[in-house]
Write a protein that holds these residues in place. Sequence first.
Motif, short mmCIF file in Angstrom:
data_model
loop_
_atom_site.label_atom_id
_atom_site.label_comp_id
_atom_site.label_asym_id
_atom_site.label_seq_id
_atom_site.Cartn_x
_atom_site.Cartn_y
_atom_site.Cartn_z
N ARG A 27 29.84 -6.45 -42.23
CA ARG A 27 28.08 -5.67 -41.92
C ARG A 27 27.67 -7.45 -42.62
N MET A 28 27.11 -7.94 -41.90
CA MET A 28 26.06 -9.46 -42.36
C MET A 28 24.93 -9.48 -42.67
N ILE A 29 24.50 -8.62 -41.71
CA ILE A 29 22.98 -8.25 -41.68
C ILE A 29 22.83 -6.95 -41.43
N LEU A 30 22.31 -6.46 -42.40
CA LEU A 30 21.50 -4.93 -42.38
C LEU A 30 19.50 -4.52 -42.62
N GLY A 31 19.35 -4.54 -42.21
CA GLY A 31 17.34 -4.26 -42.14
C GLY A 31 17.64 -2.78 -42.50
#
Length: 101
Positions: A81-85
């Motif tokens: 993953r590159m983007i996590l929220g």
Amino acid sequence: MTNSQKVLNLLGMATRAGKLVSGEELTIADIRSQKAKIVFVATDASPNTIKKIQDKSAYYNVKCVNEFTQLELSQAVGRSRMILGVCDQGFAKKFQELLTK
């Protein structure tokens, strides 16, 4: 253990607790709906992607963290993953504490 390691461990916990959303589209949707409390974007994501996430985060007043590589984030959540929220106020508060020390 450094605060960076603690943040990455906490990301793993948030994943297991089901309080994490990952990927560009889902994270942006959660930023828009004010569900995401804090967003992580990999330092080695494309400049375009980083700018898009940072702009969205700034507009919706969501903290955006850009200090981990894709490898670090991926290892923390067990998937590439590159983007996590982070969609949980408790976790977000703990991240804020660790990141401001």
